[in-house]
Design a protein around this motif. Structure first.
Motif, PDB file in Angstrom:
ATOM      1  N   HIS A  22      21.315  61.074  77.722  1.00 16.22           N
ATOM      2  CA  HIS A  22      20.592  59.015  77.834  1.00 16.22           C
ATOM      3  C   HIS A  22      21.277  57.964  77.304  1.00 16.22           C
ATOM      4  CE1 HIS A  22      16.881  57.146  75.307  1.00 16.22           C
ATOM      5  NE2 HIS A  22      17.431  56.645  76.594  1.00 16.22           N
ATOM      6  N   HIS A  54      16.682  52.548  83.229  1.00 14.26           N
ATOM      7  CA  HIS A  54      15.660  52.771  82.628  1.00 14.26           C
ATOM      8  C   HIS A  54      14.813  52.700  83.777  1.00 14.26           C
ATOM      9  CE1 HIS A  54      15.489  51.407  77.983  1.00 14.26           C
ATOM     10  NE2 HIS A  54      16.539  50.515  78.700  1.00 14.26           N
ATOM     11  N   GLU A  79      14.617  57.082  82.561  1.00 15.15           N
ATOM     12  CA  GLU A  79      14.518  56.814  81.517  1.00 15.15           C
ATOM     13  C   GLU A  79      12.567  55.680  81.935  1.00 15.15           C
ATOM     14  OE1 GLU A  79      15.571  55.050  78.719  1.00 15.15           O
ATOM     15  OE2 GLU A  79      14.252  55.638  76.546  1.00 15.15           O
ATOM     16  N   HIS A  90       8.741  55.857  75.850  1.00 16.79           N
ATOM     17  CA  HIS A  90       9.638  56.477  76.888  1.00 16.79           C
ATOM     18  C   HIS A  90       9.951  57.813  76.948  1.00 16.79           C
ATOM     19  CE1 HIS A  90      11.983  52.237  76.414  1.00 16.79           C
ATOM     20  NE2 HIS A  90      10.634  52.209  76.605  1.00 16.79           N
ATOM     21  N   HIS A 206      13.392  59.165  71.392  1.00 16.95           N
ATOM     22  CA  HIS A 206      12.873  58.489  70.673  1.00 16.95           C
ATOM     23  C   HIS A 206      12.167  58.716  69.975  1.00 16.95           C
ATOM     24  CE1 HIS A 206      12.611  55.319  72.982  1.00 16.95           C
ATOM     25  NE2 HIS A 206      13.382  55.193  73.754  1.00 16.95           N
ATOM     26  N   ASP A 263      21.941  57.311  73.773  1.00 21.15           N
ATOM     27  CA  ASP A 263      21.167  55.898  74.305  1.00 21.15           C
ATOM     28  C   ASP A 263      21.953  54.954  74.283  1.00 21.15           C
ATOM     29  OD1 ASP A 263      19.425  54.826  75.124  1.00 21.15           O
ATOM     30  OD2 ASP A 263      17.880  54.437  73.158  1.00 21.15           O
TER      31      ASP A 263
HETATM   32 MN    MN Z   1      14.088  53.922  75.239  1.00 22.54          MN
END
Ligand code: MN
Ligand code: AMP
Ligand code: MN
Ligand code: MN
Length: 313
Positions: A22, A54, A79, A90, A206, A263
């Motif tokens: 991620h 994203h 994502e 997400h 998450h 992330d």
């Molecule tokens: Mn996210």
């Protein structure tokens, strides 16, 4: 995407692998290119990497090529922004076919409302005495279809309205604060279907970050699994140690595979660097065990071409 130097074959990754599944590049709201991220991941000891921009897979060929050139194993990633029970959730997709037409069309539709939303965000910021935010945010955008709150946050830090991006999200851009514009993203079932029908695995990103009651959280996972979702991010940059344990328990209880991903967005902004997370807690099935056959590995040696067999006559 295949070149003679690369092939997809099924390695069998170990559970304790340093997998980072991620992160974000300039193709969405990160500040490093896919190539810079691949080099950083490898330098930090990552053994299996995924770029998960994203709502966008435009960076996948570059990420995969850069990873494989460094001998780093790669899984395709994205994502997807979803609206569930009035909240943005997400969903990370891993190991899908990056040439899948339905996934590409779904992501294009999901990106569709971002520009209008950004203009409304800027208009709302102008009302509280912050002019020029649309143009200001655009300076940070690497992909014109992917203007995000993160780009506005960078503008608000640059103009010293806030000291850092954390302060931005406490004072602005979130529900009830200036610059927030409600938005409808993809539906949960659609996002999971785009990923799974492209051969990938869907993972709730998450889960500790959503403002759900226990009942709503249960509903999220129940619907997610009913649609074919299989994974949950257990160890991720925004989870506390207590949340690692909480979502490890949930994974065991619901029979979900577990994912791990920093992330990471930017050296100056992200608390956790690529590859910097602790390992998954014991007793979980890592998502990469499920995705062994989807891992894209650079071949160590070019495959020798055998001499042509004599034509029988
Ligand atoms: Mn996210
Ligand atoms: P958007 O997709 O435009 O709604 O932007 C969401 C992005 O904003 C997330 O992916 C994060 O990168 C960033 N973000 C949201 N909340 C926070 C926060 N509290 N601190 C830092 N970044 C945040
Ligand atoms: Mn982001
Ligand atoms: Mn992310």
């Amino acid at each position: 995407m295949n070149s003679p130097a690369r092939a997809t074959r099924p390695p069998s990754p170990a559970p304790g692998l340093n997998a980072d599944l991620h992160c974000h590049s300039t193709v969405s709201d990160g500040t490093l290119s896919p190539e810079q991220l691949a080099a950083r991941a490898q330098g930090n000891g990552v053994q299996l990497w995924s770029l998960t921009d994203h709502d966008e897979i435009g960076g996948q060929p570059r990420a995969r090529a850069a990873a494989n050139a460094l001998g780093l194993d790669y899984l395709t990633g994205t994502e997807i922004s979803v609206t569930f029970a009035g909240e943005t959730v997400h969903i990370v997709g891993l190991g899908f076919d990056a040439d899948d037409a339905q996934l590409a069309a779904g992501l294009t539709a999901t990106r569709g409302g971002r520009e209008q939303r950004a203009r409304e965000m800027a208009a709302d910021l102008a009302r509280v005495g912050i002019p020029g935010a649309y143009e200001g945010a655009l300076k940070y955008v690497g992909n014109p279809e992917l203007i995000s709150r993160t780009h506005f946050a960078r503008f608000l830090v640059e103009t010293r309205v806030c000291g850092d991006t954390g302060e931005v999200f406490r004072r602005f851009l979130t529900e009830g604060r200036p610059g927030f514009v409600p938005h409808r993203w993809a539906r949960l079932g659609d996002a999971v279907r785009w990923i799974t029908e492209a051969g990938g695995t869907a993972v709730v990103a998450h889960p500790g970050r959503y403002r759900f009651s226990p009942t709503e959280e249960y509903a999220l996972f129940t619907e997610f699994q009913a649609h074919g979702g299989e994974g949950v991010e257990v160890v991720t940059g925004s989870h506390s140690v207590a949340e690692y344990a909480k979502y490890a328990d949930l994974a065991r209880e619901l029979g979900l595979v577990a994912s791990r991903g920093s992330d990471f967005h930017s050296p100056g902004e992200s608390r956790i660097d690529l590859g910097g997370l602790p390992p998954l807690p014991a007793g979980l099935t890592p998502v990469w065990e499920r995705l062994g056959g989807r891992i894209q590995r650079a071949m160590a040696e070019p495959v020798p071409i055998p001499p042509a067999a004599p034509v029988p006559r």
